[in-house]
Design an enzyme around this catalytic site. Structure first.
Site, PDB file in Angstrom:
ATOM      1  N   CYS A   1    -109.662  -6.351 -46.286  1.00 14.65           N
ATOM      2  CA  CYS A   1    -108.621  -5.326 -46.315  1.00 14.65           C
ATOM      3  C   CYS A   1    -109.068  -4.003 -45.699  1.00 14.65           C
ATOM      4  O   CYS A   1    -108.244  -3.235 -45.216  1.00 14.65           O
ATOM      5  CB  CYS A   1    -108.169  -5.074 -47.751  1.00 14.65           C
ATOM      6  SG  CYS A   1    -107.699  -6.559 -48.631  1.00 14.65           S
TER       7      CYS A   1
ATOM      8  N   HIS B   1     -98.797  -4.928 -46.650  1.00 13.79           N
ATOM      9  CA  HIS B   1    -100.248  -4.798 -46.508  1.00 13.79           C
ATOM     10  C   HIS B   1    -100.771  -5.893 -45.586  1.00 13.79           C
ATOM     11  O   HIS B   1    -101.269  -6.913 -46.051  1.00 13.79           O
ATOM     12  CB  HIS B   1    -100.887  -4.878 -47.908  1.00 13.79           C
ATOM     13  CG  HIS B   1    -102.374  -4.886 -47.935  1.00 13.79           C
ATOM     14  ND1 HIS B   1    -103.167  -4.276 -46.989  1.00 13.79           N
ATOM     15  CD2 HIS B   1    -103.240  -5.466 -48.821  1.00 13.79           C
ATOM     16  CE1 HIS B   1    -104.447  -4.459 -47.294  1.00 13.79           C
ATOM     17  NE2 HIS B   1    -104.507  -5.190 -48.392  1.00 13.79           N
TER      18      HIS B   1
ATOM     19  N   CYS C   1    -109.136  -0.965 -52.143  1.00 17.14           N
ATOM     20  CA  CYS C   1    -109.983  -2.040 -52.663  1.00 17.14           C
ATOM     21  C   CYS C   1    -110.110  -3.109 -51.585  1.00 17.14           C
ATOM     22  O   CYS C   1    -109.293  -3.198 -50.670  1.00 17.14           O
ATOM     23  CB  CYS C   1    -109.421  -2.617 -53.951  1.00 17.14           C
ATOM     24  SG  CYS C   1    -107.768  -3.319 -53.816  1.00 17.14           S
TER      25      CYS C   1
ATOM     26  N   GLY D   1    -111.333  -7.317 -50.761  1.00 15.97           N
ATOM     27  CA  GLY D   1    -111.634  -8.637 -51.276  1.00 15.97           C
ATOM     28  C   GLY D   1    -113.128  -8.908 -51.373  1.00 15.97           C
ATOM     29  O   GLY D   1    -113.934  -8.324 -50.655  1.00 15.97           O
TER      30      GLY D   1
END
Length: 394
Positions: A95, A348, A379, A381
């Protein structure tokens, strides 16, 4: 050895974000073509930047296969018509891919290796679902290095609810509704459209179209409307499609430069990079990642959380943002947080989202000359967080 130089964010654009899947905006559009559209728009909007002065193109993608493979930073640069002398590369930090692309080229600029760079990210989750082609090492589970839930993002969000019992489903749903409302208002006020690049789309059965707005927002979302949604990751859970970001397709990009070079070329920087940090956390609760990364970035900058006047926090899940706010003693509805709304509404597209946060923060800075410092954070992964602290140059 050159002295370190100040690094500035000059301009950023993105495609409208589409819904992943056969009915989405970009179902039959290539991922690399989305990046090409972004690069061309950045060059069009900044005619003072000669193409040959771009020293690097760093483009992130989480799933680097198919039309997101082939060292996409380089291939998209060639396809966009930049001189063949301009190199490029691909980045993967899930991300935080685009965020890492920016911080990577920023380090090169500060060191003197580059003067100007383009950084961004793309994710076509319709063509390449998260985890496509991945072969996790069996030792992760056999040696109990991580819990099985660590590999399913929705389950990590449920785990975060467990860790923060004060953050229940009602609170997460309320935050999600507020995000939808803020995005609707930002669109109504013309604050989002100015940095969207229209994208020509084509579907065999429908012909040509033009993507001009994000496909994900659901104006008019109410608490009553999302209260009864299914909790797919746990029976009687708290994480739903209503309080999470969707599965999306889209690309982002920005121009980053040495401050003195931007001035030389007549480019107007919007914000200055103050510090950045990445941090690791237990993968089972990856949503807490922004907490230690922000603490480290603040420490490196010699700042405290009270010095931050604007926050752009990626809304992968409502609970993850709320955990951050609770840790730092910030109210759920603090007006400094995601003033234009966030990923619960916009969507996202994994590796692209970091630069969306930067684009929005830079626009918010322009409206708030009284604010000196802002944060973009997310945040990541596999248990990480990333934070970049910016100074307002408006």
């Amino acid at each position: 050895m050159p002295a370190s130089r100040e690094v500035v964010f000059v301009d950023g654009v993105r495609t409208p974000f589409g819904k992943a899947g056969p009915k989405g905006l970009y179902a039959e559009t290539r991922a690399d073509d989305l990046v090409v559209r972004v690069i061309r728009e950045l060059m069009r909007r900044n005619p003072g930047l000669p193409p040959e002065r771009v020293d690097e193109v760093a483009i992130a993608a989480t799933t680097q296969i198919g039309d997101q493979g082939l060292t996409i930073g380089r291939s998209a640069a060639v396809l966009a018509g930049l001189p063949k002398s301009v190199p490029g590369y691909a980045v993967d930090r899930m991300c935080a891919g685009a965020m890492t692309a920016v911080t990577s080229v920023a380090g090169g600029i500060s060191f003197g290796a580059y003067d100007v760079a383009i950084a961004g990210g793309v994710e076509h989750m319709g063509r390449h679902p998260m985890g496509e082609g991945v072969d996790p090492n069996p030792r992760f589970l056999s040696e109990r290095l991580v819990d099985g839930s660590a590999l399913v993002m929705g389950m990590t969000a449920e785990n975060l609810h467990d860790r923060y019992p004060s953050i229940g489903k009602e609170r997460a749903d309320a935050f999600a509704v507020a995000s939808q409302e803020k995005v609707a208002k930002a669109y109504a006020d013309g604050r989002i459209q100015r940095d969207l690049v229209p994208v020509a789309t084509r579907k065999a059965a429908e012909g040509w179209g033009l993507a001009t707005v994000d496909e994900g927002p659901r104006p008019g979302t109410t608490l009553e409307g999302i209260r009864g949604l299914k909790t797919p990751f746990r029976s009687h859970g708290r994480v739903t499609a209503g309080n999470s970001s969707g599965l999306n397709d889209g690309a982002t990009g920005c121009i980053v430069a040495a401050q003195e070079v931007a001035e030389e070329l007549g480019l107007t920087p919007r914000m200055r990079l103050v510090s950045y940090a990445f941090a690791g956390v237990d993968p089972e609760v990856m949503g807490v990642g922004p907490i230690p990364s922000t603490e480290r970035a603040l420490r490196l900058a010699g700042l405290s959380i009270g010095d931050i006047g604007l926050f752009e926090i990626n809304e992968a899940f409502a609970v993850q943002v709320l955990a951050f706010l609770e840790h730092f003693g910030i109210a759920d509805d603090d007006p400094r947080v995601n003033p234009y709304g966030g990923a619960i509404a916009f969507g996202h597209p994994l590796a692209s989202s970091g630069v969306r946060l930067m684009i929005q923060l830079s626009r918010e800075f322009a409206e708030r000359p009284d604010v000196r410092y802002g944060i973009t954070t997310m945040c990541v992964g596999m248990g990480m967080g990333g934070t970049v602290i910016w100074e307002n140059l408006a």
